[in-house]
Structures are given as structure tokens and as C-alpha cells.
Design a protein around this motif. Structure first.
Motif, PDB file in Angstrom:
ATOM      1  N   ARG A   1      -3.947  10.533  -9.076  1.00 35.57           N
ATOM      2  CA  ARG A   1      -4.671   9.598  -9.948  1.00 35.57           C
ATOM      3  C   ARG A   1      -5.856   8.925  -9.257  1.00 35.57           C
ATOM      4  NH1 ARG A   1      -2.876   4.147  -9.402  1.00 35.57           N
ATOM      5  NH2 ARG A   1      -1.342   3.985  -7.757  1.00 35.57           N
ATOM      6  N   TYR A   2      -5.932   9.033  -7.917  1.00 31.61           N
ATOM      7  CA  TYR A   2      -7.002   8.310  -7.215  1.00 31.61           C
ATOM      8  C   TYR A   2      -8.390   8.899  -7.472  1.00 31.61           C
ATOM      9  CZ  TYR A   2      -3.022   6.230  -4.976  1.00 31.61           C
ATOM     10  OH  TYR A   2      -1.852   5.578  -4.765  1.00 31.61           O
TER      11      TYR A   2
ATOM     12  N   TRP B   1      -8.024   2.930  -5.407  1.00 27.91           N
ATOM     13  CA  TRP B   1      -6.715   3.017  -4.766  1.00 27.91           C
ATOM     14  C   TRP B   1      -5.937   1.720  -4.833  1.00 27.91           C
ATOM     15  CZ3 TRP B   1      -6.202   0.130  -0.199  1.00 27.91           C
ATOM     16  CH2 TRP B   1      -7.386  -0.232   0.447  1.00 27.91           C
TER      17      TRP B   1
ATOM     18  N   PHE C   1       0.808  -1.224   0.000  1.00 29.68           N
ATOM     19  CA  PHE C   1       0.000   0.000   0.000  1.00 29.68           C
ATOM     20  C   PHE C   1       0.839   1.271   0.000  1.00 29.68           C
ATOM     21  CE2 PHE C   1      -2.634  -3.261   2.139  1.00 29.68           C
ATOM     22  CZ  PHE C   1      -3.621  -3.345   1.167  1.00 29.68           C
ATOM     23  N   TYR C   2       2.122   1.158  -0.405  1.00 27.16           N
ATOM     24  CA  TYR C   2       2.991   2.320  -0.303  1.00 27.16           C
ATOM     25  C   TYR C   2       2.428   3.589  -0.961  1.00 27.16           C
ATOM     26  CZ  TYR C   2       6.970   5.404  -0.784  1.00 27.16           C
ATOM     27  OH  TYR C   2       7.775   6.514  -0.766  1.00 27.16           O
ATOM     28  N   PRO C   3       1.941   3.527  -2.209  1.00 26.88           N
ATOM     29  CA  PRO C   3       1.475   4.776  -2.833  1.00 26.88           C
ATOM     30  C   PRO C   3       0.336   5.441  -2.046  1.00 26.88           C
ATOM     31  CG  PRO C   3       1.658   3.040  -4.474  1.00 26.88           C
ATOM     32  CD  PRO C   3       1.837   2.384  -3.136  1.00 26.88           C
ATOM     33  N   VAL C   4      -0.550   4.609  -1.489  1.00 24.37           N
ATOM     34  CA  VAL C   4      -1.675   5.170  -0.736  1.00 24.37           C
ATOM     35  C   VAL C   4      -1.186   5.778   0.586  1.00 24.37           C
ATOM     36  CG1 VAL C   4      -3.847   4.619   0.406  1.00 24.37           C
ATOM     37  CG2 VAL C   4      -3.298   3.568  -1.780  1.00 24.37           C
TER      38      VAL C   4
END
Lengths: 269, 246
Positions: free
Chosen positions: B94-95, B100, A152-155
Motif C-alpha cells: 500500500r505504500y 508510510w 513503525f511496525y508495518p514499515v
């Protein structure tokens, strides 16, 4: 050399080594997140509040770390909640939790009949008494942190960097903030065994601050902080053993020396 | 035409002070609304209500199912020391378009490269934002707002840090983007705003909608909106009110 091999044959020392390694790994990941979000002071509040739970559990004859864990999670959620709801200024609510936790802790330790040999251990760490169960808990939180960061790094990054924008984009910001507050609290409590309540914060901040000098993104800070933390805590542990000094203190000194050296190297470049 | 977002009889407060009273605003596709008004008049509160960051005390906000917001916040609210690269900042936008748990798509990477080239930071994917100037940083955040192909672009004081050369190209770009998306532009700089927007809303407790980009003295007085009067001419200029004692 033979002395080293003999040392590594002692269960208490290999356990201490594993504890230093695993808690440095956890502190590297979680600490980088805390430092990036500028939440160091919040983490200090959570750590000290946990002493209240420790004291109550001690008084009731339960596991002190269970009590500490419950208090730490409640404190973390309380701070996250109160900063969202407003009303009390965040630094004030942190300071209140910080000292109230310590007060409750010392009160119940005082009320507990008989001798209280573990008090110094709670406050300054007791790495040489780490049990197998402690190691399993540390391993579990280390694996959990690694998996969360890998998947989940990008989040995590988006929310840590700009929560308001992430919310506008439709990310579940509030739930993720609560989850991360709980993980931070648990990670801190499990590291208390190694460093103690008063010293644990440095294990979470010094390596991350050092890695921040060179790394350009949060994932690299995490890797750097984990490596610096492991180097510092393992060498600190050996120094403590050979010079017969308290390990928490020697670990902080080695971490500080690494930080200062890196700072000098950066200034000279 | 069905509006993208519609605010009806909104009352909202911030830190317990009522800021907005009985505000109505509707934004349809390809609108270009400039929001002006004094500091503390409620511009930011209005944006927060539109962005669903602040629930209104009274009134309703209706959002179209197709609504996709691109948002450029005020850059001084952002932590410039945070260890994050340009690429990661832009891709965090981009979300609004993809879920996600989805991976970055090929199309989003292409768009990222295009945007970087446009703002003069081609190939600087891995530069940390701490090394950027204020103007460059603002452009990066504009790209973050644009990467998800929004149909409503909301900009909060976009000309705070932007240098004069980029300011002109920013407004040209906004004009072009307006062919594809509605734009809401908040600014204290009435002079530049009136030359690019189609309509103007003045927020000062209430909201006064002005269906043109010309601001006249009558407009200002009847709306009780304490700002300077601006007008269009050959040379950019401001008109100040006569002094009372003259």
C-alpha cells in the motif's frame, strides 16, 4: 523463602535481575528482527569487532563500553554500506571485521600496564557488577525499541521482508536500514555487560529461534522471544547464584533447554 | 498521449558488466508490453532501471508524476521462511499509494478482502506465507502489487510457479486489468506471452521493439534475438527451424 527475600535485598542481585530482564526484552525485539532478516552472522561480526574499541578505550583509560559502542556502530554501518556497494563479499568482510576487532582488542589490553581483571568480564559477561548507570542505558534502549516497534511496525516489517519491493514502493529503505543497524549495534553492546562478547549472540538468537517455532508473524515472534528470554535469563541467574556458576553460561543452558523442549512439543503435535 | 515512463539512450551495467546498450523504451497508459530475450540478455537489468533500483550509467529515465508502479518480483528471490502473514504481505504494497506514516484505510482493507477472495484464499488473512504453495505465494505477491491501484504493473516471470489452471485465469485477469493500467510482462515463455501482450520488446544487450504481438522469423533474425519462433494457430503449437543438413 527467607533466603530468597534476603537475596533480593542485595543491591548487586536486584541490579543483576533488572539487567537480565531488560537485556532479554531488548534482545527479544532486536534478535527477532536479526533472525528474521537472517543477519545472525552479521551481528556476530559486530559483537566481536566491538572488542577492538573496548581495548582501545581501556588503554586510554576511558569507559570500555563507550569504545565498544563506537566500534560496534562503525562496524554495523560498514557492513551495511559494503553490502550495498559490493566489491567485497559480505561473509568475507564480516569475518575480517570479526577477527580484526578481536586482534585490536587483545593488543591494547596487552599494552595496558598493570593487571587486567576485567578481561574475563568482557568476554563472558559480569552480570553481578552491573551498575545503576548500565541499567539506565538498558532501560533507554528498551524503551526506544518498544516505541519504534509499536509505532513503525508495518514499515519495519515491509523493509525487513522485502527491501527491494519496499524501495520500489517509495519507502526510505536505505535510511531505515542504517538506523536499524545502529540500534542493533547499540543493543548488542549494552547486553555485553550481561552476557559478554562471546556469549551475547545466543541471547539474541536462541529466544527468537524458539519463538519462531510457533509464532506466525514477526510481532508475535518478538513478544514470544522477549518472554522466553526473560524466563531463561532470570532462571539462569538464580541457578548461577545457587550453584555458584558463571551466569552467562547458565543462561545459555536454560535458553537451550527451553528451545529443545519447544522443539519437542512442536514435533509431537 | 504522455508516456508513463520513458527510457532514452539507456546504458546500464550490473556487477560491472555492461548489460544494456542504448536502450529506448516508452510505455504509455494501457500499453501491454511483453519483454522477452535470452538469460543474461538484460531483462532483469532493464526492469531494475525502470523500477529505479539501478541508476543507469548513461541516458535518462523520465517518469510521469502520476506514475504508480505495482511490482511482482520473481518469487524465488523471496525468503519463504520469513514470519509474515498473507495480510501483512499484501498490505505492504500500500505504500505506493499512501505515505508510510498513514494508517491502513477502510478502502484498502476492502480491496484486501476482494483480492483474497479472487485468488481463492478468502479469510486466510493470518496464514503465514510459509504454509503456501509456490503458486499461491505468487498470487499473494500479485495482490501486493495490485493493492495500491497501480497504473503500471510490472511482472517478472509471473508464470514460474503458477499452475496451468491459474495461468489461464492469470492471463484473463491481466487482460481485464489492462483496461485500467499499463502492463509490462517479462517472460522466457514466448509461447504464452505472445497470446496476451499487445507489443513485444526483445532485450539482448540492446532492445528491439516490435509493435505487434506476432513474432516472425524475419523479426527474430533482424533483431538477432536467439529465441524460438512461435505462431498462432487453432491448436497451440511451436514451429522449430528446419535442420541445416536437410
Amino acid at each position: 523463602m527467607s533466603e530468597l527475600i534476603e537475596l533480593l535485598s542485595f543491591r548487586f542481585f536486584t541490579n543483576a535481575l533488572w539487567a537480565a530482564l531488560l537485556s532479554s526484552l531488548v534482545a527479544g525485539i532486536v534478535g527477532s528482527y536479526i533472525v528474521a532478516r537472517r543477519n545472525v552472522f552479521i551481528s556476530g561480526g559486530i559483537t566481536h569487532a566491538s572488542f577492538g574499541g573496548m581495548g582501545i578505550a581501556y588503554y586510554l583509560g576511558l569507559s570500555p563500553f563507550l569504545g565498544a559502542g563506537i566500534f560496534a556502530v562503525l562496524a554495523a554501518l560498514g557492513i551495511e554500506w559494503s553490502s550495498k556497494r559490493g566489491g567485497i563479499r559480505e561473509d568475507s568482510s564480516i569475518a575480517i571485521l570479526w577477527s580484526l576487532g578481536m586482534a585490536i582488542g587483545i593488543l591494547f589490553v596487552f599494552l595496558t600496564p598493570g593487571y587486567t581483571p576485567n578481561l574475563m568480564g568482557f568476554l563472558f559477561g559480569d552480570i553481578l557488577t552491573v551498575q545503576n548507570a548500565d541499567l539506565w542505558f538498558l532501560l533507554a534502549i528498551a524503551v526506544l525499541c518498544l516505541l519504534l516497534v509499536i509505532f513503525f511496525y508495518p514499515v519495519i516489517l515491509s523493509i525487513a521482508f522485502d527491501g527491494e519491493f519496499a524501495k520500489v514502493s517509495g519507502l526510505p529503505v536505505q535510511s531505515i536500514k542504517y538506523i536499524s543497524a545502529v540500534i542493533v549495534a547499540i543493543a548488542i553492546v549494552l547486553s555485553i555487560k550481561v552476557m559478554g562478547i562471546i556469549l551475547v549472540l545466543s541471547l539474541f538468537t536462541l529466544p527468537a529461534a524458539a519463538a519462531n517455532l510457533f509464532a506466525k508473524s514477526l510481532d508475535k515472534v518478538m513478544v514470544g522471544a522477549a518472554l522466553i528470554g526473560i524466563t531463561g535469563s532470570v532462571s539462569g541467574l538464580f541457578i548461577a547464584y545457587y550453584l555458584d556458576l558463571p551466569s552467562g553460561a547458565t543462561i545459555i543452558f536454560t535458553l537451550t533447554i527451553i528451545f529443545v523442549l519447544l522443539k519437542i512439543i512442536k514435533a509431537l503435535r | 498521449m504522455k508516456p508513463l515512463i520513458e527510457l532514452r539512450n539507456i546504458k546500464a551495467s550490473y556487477d560491472r558488466h555492461p548489460v544494456l546498450q542504448d536502450v529506448n523504451l516508452s510505455i504509455a497508459e494501457r500499453d501491454f508490453v511483453g519483454i522477452i530475450g535470452p538469460n543474461g540478455g538484460g531483462k532483469t537489468t532493464l526492469l531494475k532501471v525502470m523500477l529505479d533500483l539501478l541508476p543507469p550509467i548513461a541516458g535518462t529515465v523520465t517518469r510521469s508524476k502520476e506514475l504508480r508502479i505495482g511490482y511482482l518480483p520473481q518469487v524465488n528471490n523471496i525468503d519463504k521462511q520469513f514470519p509474515i502473514t498473507i495480510k501483512d504481505v499484501i498490505l505492504s504494497g500500500r505504500y505506493a499509494q499512501s505515505k508510510w506514516w498513514h494508517k491502513t484505510s477502510r478502502q484498502q482493507i476492502n480491496k484486501l478482502n476482494e483480492l483474497l477472495e479472487f485468488i481463492g484464499l478468502k479469510g486466510q488473512h493470518n496464514t503465514p506465507i510459509g504454509e503456501l504453495s509456490g503458486g499461491q505465494m505468487q498470487r499473494v505477491f500479485l495482490c501486493r502489487a495490485l493493492i495500491s491501484d497501480p497504473n503500471l504493473l510490472i511482472l517478472d516471470e509471473p508464470n514460474t510457479y503458477v499452475d496451468k489452471t491459474f495461468e489461464a485465469s492469470l492471463y484473463n485477469l491481466l487482460g481485464e486489468l489492462n483496461d485500467k493500467m499499463a502492463i509490462v510482462l517479462v517472460s522466457h515463455d514466448v509461447g504464452t506471452i505472445s497470446s496476451v501482450v499487445k507489443t513485444i520488446a526483445c532485450v539482448n544487450g540492446g532492445l528491439h521493439y516490435h509493435a505487434s504481438n506476432k513474432i516472425t522469423n524475419e523479426v527474430l533474425q533482424s533483431y538477432n534475438c536467439p529465441i524460438e519462433l512461435v505462431t498462432h494457430g487453432q491448436v497451440p503449437h511451436r514451429v522449430l527451424k528446419h535442420h541445416d543438413h536437410e
